[in-house]
Scaffold this active site. Structure first.
Site, PDB file in Angstrom:
ATOM      1  N   LYS A  13       0.841  -1.287  -0.089  1.00  0.00           N
ATOM      2  CA  LYS A  13       0.122   0.142  -0.051  1.00  0.00           C
ATOM      3  C   LYS A  13       0.859   1.273   0.037  1.00  0.00           C
ATOM      4  CE  LYS A  13      -1.099  -0.146   5.040  1.00  0.00           C
ATOM      5  NZ  LYS A  13       0.017  -1.234   5.242  1.00  0.00           N
ATOM      6  N   ARG A  88      -5.507   1.845  11.806  1.00  0.00           N
ATOM      7  CA  ARG A  88      -5.083   0.712  12.108  1.00  0.00           C
ATOM      8  C   ARG A  88      -5.898   0.021  13.080  1.00  0.00           C
ATOM      9  NH1 ARG A  88       0.472   1.471   9.781  1.00  0.00           N
ATOM     10  NH2 ARG A  88       1.202  -0.425   9.854  1.00  0.00           N
ATOM     11  N   ARG A 127      12.693  -7.247   2.258  1.00  0.00           N
ATOM     12  CA  ARG A 127      12.632  -5.880   1.904  1.00  0.00           C
ATOM     13  C   ARG A 127      13.786  -5.110   2.621  1.00  0.00           C
ATOM     14  NH1 ARG A 127       7.263  -2.448   3.745  1.00  0.00           N
ATOM     15  NH2 ARG A 127       7.658  -2.999   5.745  1.00  0.00           N
ATOM     16  N   ARG A 160      14.513  -2.108   7.918  1.00  0.00           N
ATOM     17  CA  ARG A 160      13.749  -1.476   8.881  1.00  0.00           C
ATOM     18  C   ARG A 160      13.992  -2.544  10.219  1.00  0.00           C
ATOM     19  NH1 ARG A 160       7.907   0.353   6.317  1.00  0.00           N
ATOM     20  NH2 ARG A 160       7.558  -0.620   8.460  1.00  0.00           N
ATOM     21  N   ARG A 171       3.878  -8.185  13.884  1.00  0.00           N
ATOM     22  CA  ARG A 171       3.210  -7.294  13.042  1.00  0.00           C
ATOM     23  C   ARG A 171       1.913  -7.837  12.410  1.00  0.00           C
ATOM     24  NH1 ARG A 171       7.354  -4.859   9.224  1.00  0.00           N
ATOM     25  NH2 ARG A 171       5.788  -3.455   8.442  1.00  0.00           N
TER      26      ARG A 171
HETATM   27  P1  AMP Z   1       4.188   1.217   8.413  1.00  0.00           P
HETATM   28  O1  AMP Z   1       5.519   2.069   7.865  1.00  0.00           O
HETATM   29  O2  AMP Z   1       3.150   1.567   8.020  1.00  0.00           O
HETATM   30  O3  AMP Z   1       4.334  -0.370   8.501  1.00  0.00           O
HETATM   31  O4  AMP Z   1       4.209   1.308  10.081  1.00  0.00           O
HETATM   32  C1  AMP Z   1       5.324   1.021  10.914  1.00  0.00           C
HETATM   33  C2  AMP Z   1       5.050   1.004  12.375  1.00  0.00           C
HETATM   34  O5  AMP Z   1       4.773   2.367  12.748  1.00  0.00           O
HETATM   35  C3  AMP Z   1       3.909   0.245  12.980  1.00  0.00           C
HETATM   36  O6  AMP Z   1       4.450  -1.245  13.073  1.00  0.00           O
HETATM   37  C4  AMP Z   1       3.459   0.778  14.195  1.00  0.00           C
HETATM   38  O7  AMP Z   1       4.238   0.878  15.167  1.00  0.00           O
HETATM   39  C5  AMP Z   1       3.558   2.272  13.655  1.00  0.00           C
HETATM   40  N1  AMP Z   1       2.388   2.784  13.121  1.00  0.00           N
HETATM   41  C6  AMP Z   1       2.163   3.497  11.970  1.00  0.00           C
HETATM   42  N2  AMP Z   1       1.034   3.805  11.787  1.00  0.00           N
HETATM   43  C7  AMP Z   1       0.220   3.413  12.806  1.00  0.00           C
HETATM   44  C8  AMP Z   1      -0.993   3.856  13.065  1.00  0.00           C
HETATM   45  N3  AMP Z   1      -1.838   4.249  12.592  1.00  0.00           N
HETATM   46  N4  AMP Z   1      -1.290   3.328  14.404  1.00  0.00           N
HETATM   47  C9  AMP Z   1      -0.516   2.591  15.364  1.00  0.00           C
HETATM   48  N5  AMP Z   1       0.757   2.435  15.053  1.00  0.00           N
HETATM   49  C10 AMP Z   1       1.240   2.697  13.720  1.00  0.00           C
END
Ligand code: AMP
Length: 219
Positions: A13, A88, A127, A160, A171
């Site tokens: 996404k 989320r 990744r 990451r 996750r």
């Molecule tokens: P992403 O880059 O979207 O995969 O997000 C990486 C991490 O950031 C997640 O595993 C959470 O720890 C935190 N995170 C990002 N967006 C949210 C959200 N909307 N709610 C809670 N945690 C978030």
């Protein structure tokens, strides 16, 4: 138009959101990117979020809602925004609806990227991302971990912290427990929800997304 992108980690996404943002000429907001930048800079948000982030847990809803409230009220987002990684949890979905009502705006589209877990583990564990622009480079071999990104300002390619095996497993568990119910919430609340198949090449998925967004005609 304000668009919410929903889907499990690794569903693509982020990349698809970049393409949709370019097509709609609106900014893409990734809460993950905001949190990574805050952790790197050691801001109060970063200090509060770091332990959750490193484990692959969700950071508390209140922190996310502060980011959303501030971001959506900014003039840069006046024409719309692509929200990548928000929402989320069900409380975030409710909070976003409230923020939008307060701003006299509404959601244009909720796009759900459907893909099975087995596809995701392979994608996430291979990744690497650019330290500077966060672009993913899936499928590079680990020997290239510290090679450079192709785009300026050419950051190093790194894994990451939350793409380590234990964090990936966590996750996905977190996704099924806390984020999958958001889909049911949008269905129950008659949100502008469209589900698309996220399996296939990047261009296949982009085609499905553009049709769902009304930016391309059905084949
Ligand atoms: P992403 O880059 O979207 O995969 O997000 C990486 C991490 O950031 C997640 O595993 C959470 O720890 C935190 N995170 C990002 N967006 C949210 C959200 N909307 N709610 C809670 N945690 C978030």
């Amino acid at each position: 138009m304000i668009v919410v992108l929903l889907g499990p980690p690794g569903c693509g996404k982020g990349t698809q959101g970049e393409r949709l943002a370019a097509a709609l000429k609106v900014p893409k907001i990734s809460t993950g990117d905001v949190i990574r930048a805050a952790i790197k800079a050691g801001t109060p948000l970063g200090l509060k979020a770091k332990s959750y982030y490193d484990r692959g847990d969700l950071v508390p809803d209140a922190l996310i809602m502060d980011i959303i409230r501030e971001t959506l009220a900014a003039p840069e987002q006046a024409r719309g925004a692509i929200l990548d990684g928000v929402v989320r949890t069900v409380p975030q979905a409710e909070g976003l609806a409230e923020v939008l009502t307060g701003l006299g705006r509404s959601l244009g589209l909720v796009l759900m990227f459907q893909i099975a877990d087995e596809q995701l583990v392979g994608r996430l564990s291979s990744r690497v991302v650019c330290e500077a622009c966060q672009s993913p480079f899936s499928g590079r071999n680990p020997g290239e971990l510290h090679a450079e990104c192709l785009k300026e300002p050419k950051g190093h390619l790194v894994r990451r912290k939350d793409d380590e095996p234990d964090a990936i497993r966590n996750r996905l568990t977190v996704y099924h427990a806390q984020t999958a119910p958001v889909l049911a919430w949008y269905r129950a609340n008659k949100g502008p929800l469209t589900e698309i198949d996220a399996l296939g090449t990047m261009d296949d998925v982009t085609g499905r997304m553009m049709r769902a967004a009304g930016l391309a005609r059905s084949a």
